[in-house]
Design an enzyme around this catalytic site. Structure first.
Site, PDB file in Angstrom:
ATOM      1  N   ARG A  50      56.818   9.313  47.404  1.00 40.72           N
ATOM      2  CA  ARG A  50      56.204  10.575  47.002  1.00 40.72           C
ATOM      3  C   ARG A  50      55.389  10.326  45.742  1.00 40.72           C
ATOM      4  O   ARG A  50      55.387   9.229  45.188  1.00 40.72           O
ATOM      5  CB  ARG A  50      57.223  11.709  46.816  1.00 40.72           C
ATOM      6  CG  ARG A  50      58.616  11.366  46.411  1.00 40.72           C
ATOM      7  CD  ARG A  50      58.732  10.789  45.046  1.00 40.72           C
ATOM      8  NE  ARG A  50      58.073  11.642  44.062  1.00 40.72           N
ATOM      9  CZ  ARG A  50      57.645  11.251  42.888  1.00 40.72           C
ATOM     10  NH1 ARG A  50      57.770   9.971  42.523  1.00 40.72           N
ATOM     11  NH2 ARG A  50      57.073  12.072  42.037  1.00 40.72           N
ATOM     12  N   ARG A  93      52.342  15.537  55.063  1.00 42.18           N
ATOM     13  CA  ARG A  93      52.407  16.406  53.876  1.00 42.18           C
ATOM     14  C   ARG A  93      51.070  17.150  53.756  1.00 42.18           C
ATOM     15  O   ARG A  93      50.019  16.512  53.860  1.00 42.18           O
ATOM     16  CB  ARG A  93      52.620  15.595  52.576  1.00 42.18           C
ATOM     17  CG  ARG A  93      53.834  14.681  52.489  1.00 42.18           C
ATOM     18  CD  ARG A  93      55.164  15.399  52.307  1.00 42.18           C
ATOM     19  NE  ARG A  93      55.271  16.346  51.223  1.00 42.18           N
ATOM     20  CZ  ARG A  93      55.607  16.050  49.962  1.00 42.18           C
ATOM     21  NH1 ARG A  93      55.800  14.800  49.610  1.00 42.18           N
ATOM     22  NH2 ARG A  93      55.722  16.996  49.051  1.00 42.18           N
ATOM     23  N   ASP A 241      48.668  17.276  42.429  1.00 39.80           N
ATOM     24  CA  ASP A 241      48.594  16.935  43.851  1.00 39.80           C
ATOM     25  C   ASP A 241      47.238  17.280  44.446  1.00 39.80           C
ATOM     26  O   ASP A 241      46.807  16.667  45.418  1.00 39.80           O
ATOM     27  CB  ASP A 241      49.722  17.617  44.623  1.00 39.80           C
ATOM     28  CG  ASP A 241      51.055  16.979  44.283  1.00 39.80           C
ATOM     29  OD1 ASP A 241      51.654  17.372  43.278  1.00 39.80           O
ATOM     30  OD2 ASP A 241      51.464  16.037  44.995  1.00 39.80           O
ATOM     31  N   ASN A 251      50.413  21.420  41.748  1.00 38.60           N
ATOM     32  CA  ASN A 251      51.350  20.364  41.371  1.00 38.60           C
ATOM     33  C   ASN A 251      52.750  20.880  41.707  1.00 38.60           C
ATOM     34  O   ASN A 251      52.933  22.024  42.139  1.00 38.60           O
ATOM     35  CB  ASN A 251      51.202  20.028  39.878  1.00 38.60           C
ATOM     36  CG  ASN A 251      51.963  18.770  39.482  1.00 38.60           C
ATOM     37  OD1 ASN A 251      51.908  17.760  40.185  1.00 38.60           O
ATOM     38  ND2 ASN A 251      52.697  18.827  38.384  1.00 38.60           N
ATOM     39  N   LYS A 252      53.737  20.039  41.525  1.00 39.52           N
ATOM     40  CA  LYS A 252      55.131  20.353  41.849  1.00 39.52           C
ATOM     41  C   LYS A 252      55.521  21.764  41.405  1.00 39.52           C
ATOM     42  O   LYS A 252      55.173  22.194  40.308  1.00 39.52           O
ATOM     43  CB  LYS A 252      56.026  19.315  41.153  1.00 39.52           C
ATOM     44  CG  LYS A 252      57.515  19.481  41.342  1.00 39.52           C
ATOM     45  CD  LYS A 252      57.953  19.520  42.787  1.00 39.52           C
ATOM     46  CE  LYS A 252      57.522  18.301  43.566  1.00 39.52           C
ATOM     47  NZ  LYS A 252      57.485  18.569  45.039  1.00 39.52           N
TER      48      LYS A 252
END
Lengths: 354, 354
Positions: A50, A93, A241, A251-252
């Protein structure tokens, strides 16, 4: 780290894609060796590998696995096999754009070598995947340089998720700056959020930084506001991301609230990401697809049920930080400042891609 | 719930303090029966019983256990035993003021009955503890009424930690409003944050609400910002562990960031707490002591290690939400609005306590 996050081992014909199985860290350092593309797809989907740059590299190598055995008679057949396998890998993903970016590079490479015999074409694909990996390494080092200059005067940073060596070929995005600060004997201290649900901060960032001898303090995600309020950190550095043309950044999950809190506390909020994480075709963050993952990640975090099994859940894997909360974006080509629509455009022009 | 959170069972001489061991929920509903004060102290410290009002009740009953066997010859000796044991129990948790408030009531009660023989004095103490419990129940119902009126037009609330029946004698503080909305056939839907590190939201709130047939969705703490941004919730309702004279409110870690995010998204942020959670002697939240708990709560959430064991941690159990982020405070005597210094003062005057 002694092992690269993901790499090709061996020859084109019999080699494997080797990667650290990150789901087993920090308890166990196991190298997963994939011989089939479906193993790489599964590793992407289940986050054995990841981090936006790392999944791009893994997908590129995965594509080589997918087509190395091809016995396509015509070039058109081979190209359509490449496209089909790229589409398959891209489906693992949905949010990080690096995955699609790397696969696009691979598809272009195939087309650039159509006139060559199949074995040479396949070899060109493996070379391109290795190039993507090597470029990522160089990119990390350049982001580290630019970021380190930006962070002059900073002694402690807050970071979220994992943006270190495990998220890239090596060194990392946001954490590359931390590693560089250590090399230069002006080490930054780090507060790392644990990053529920999959705990990349606790499992990966804390592990990486401790291995490197860096001063790291682990906190729950919900303690970040207190850490800022108490003046324990000077800035926030995170990865990305996908970054839209206006600077909005996916992002996360948990990144967006950190940006709001940083603003409230007068703390700079920095994104560190390679240009491969930008998607200039998207006007704003509203167009970024956000992956929603299984509720089991919330309900059964460590194989142990922590909530009633029949409770509903909502588990988005990412959130979008609006550009207005981002102080600057560090890339391999320098630091971008607002207004981002202009600075991002200029970056891509310099690179000759827009 | 079929069992009360905490209650006295049996006679003064041979009875026990019975409580649900909340550390075992939702997996197991076990009633812990304490015969000794040190068991109650341990239950408080390890959060077998938690929630500001509930720990006040548990401490009051604990004090009865502590002194019921006393053979003090003089009243002065007995009173000093009461004081010593109250101090011991007060040391179990530092932040929630209800603990000290309940123990102070017990100490006053002892003094009010000094002229009576020891057995009668002890019986008065048990009566007072039961009164505290019963008042808490009535208080919950009144907060529910006031809160329900305030939330007219709201369909979905976000809540943090556990403020339900398990946090009080019954019904709860913030969640009492949710239960009341169900009784009145205008049920509120709930997004519950899991509330790391001890997961009271996942383990207790989700469990309670599901048992009651309420529509509840569990999220990670870091997803609350996305839930707000996507318009999934109309307001935030939380409890309080201590409220200063100016309205600054200490509550479970993660409350403060929710208040900042609510403001950013234009969503009302409500505190629901009995007057026993107020500490008018503290001018502002800066004076509230914040309990720091063991790093093991972060590192080893369910007996399983999720981070390198040697990593440093920072684990404050509470944070302080500044009054400026609080839209209103619901108490048993009505809804308080800013400026809180004035509205809180008036509340205590009405009650004849300031």
């Amino acid at each position: 780290m002694t092992h690269p996050t993901v790499e090709w081992q061996g020859s084109l014909e019999t080699g494997v894609v080797a990667m650290i199985d990150q789901t087993l860290l920090p308890g166990r350092l196991k190298i997963l060796r994939c011989r089939e593309v479906k193993q790489v797809w599964e590793a992407l989907r289940t986050l054995r590998v990841r981090g936006a740059p790392a999944i791009g590299i893994a997908a590129a190598f995965g594509l080589v696995l997918a087509v190395r055995g091809s016995r396509a008679r015509g070039v058109e057949t081979f190209l359509s096999e490449v496209d089909r396998q790229a589409k398959y890998l891209a489906g693992a993903r949905p949010t990080a754009v690096n995955l699609f970016w790397a696969l696009d590079r691979m598809r272009k490479t195939a087309r650039q070598h159509v006139s060559e015999p199949l074995p040479k074409l396949k070899a060109a694909l493996l070379r391109e995947a290795v190039t993507i990996q090597e470029e990522d390494l160089a990119t990390s080092l350049r982001m580290a340089e630019h970021g380190f200059t930006l962070l002059r005067g900073v002694s402690t940073v807050l970071t979220h998720c994992n943006t270190g060596g495990l998220a890239t070929a090596r060194h990392g995005t946001a954490l590359s700056i931390v590693y560089r600060s250590q090399e230069l004997k002006r080490p930054l201290k780090v507060y790392a959020t644990e990053t529920r649900p999959l705990l990349q901060g606790a499992r990966l960032t804390a592990w990486e930084l401790l291995e490197a001898g860096i001063d790291v303090t682990l906190i729950c995600d919900s303690a970040a506001a207190s850490v800022m309020r108490e003046g324990r950190v000077d800035c926030v550095i995170v990865g990305a991301d996908r970054i839209a043309a206006n600077g909005d950044t996916a992002n996360k999950i948990g990144t967006y609230p950190l940006s709001v809190l940083a603003k409230e506390h007068g703390i700079p909020f920095y994104i560190v990401a390679p240009l491969s994480s930008f998607d200039p075709e998207l006007e704003s963050g509203e167009e970024i697809p956000i992956e929603e993952r299984a509720g089991e990640e919330i309900l059964r975090p460590f194989g142990k049920l922590i909530a009633p099994p029949n409770v509903k859940t909502y588990n988005p894997a990412f959130d979008v930080t609006p550009a207005k909360f981002i102080t600057a974006i560090v890339t391999e080509r320098g630091v971008l400042h607002p207004p981002y629509t202009r600075s991002i455009q200029r970056s891509f022009k310099d690179r000759g891609e827009a």
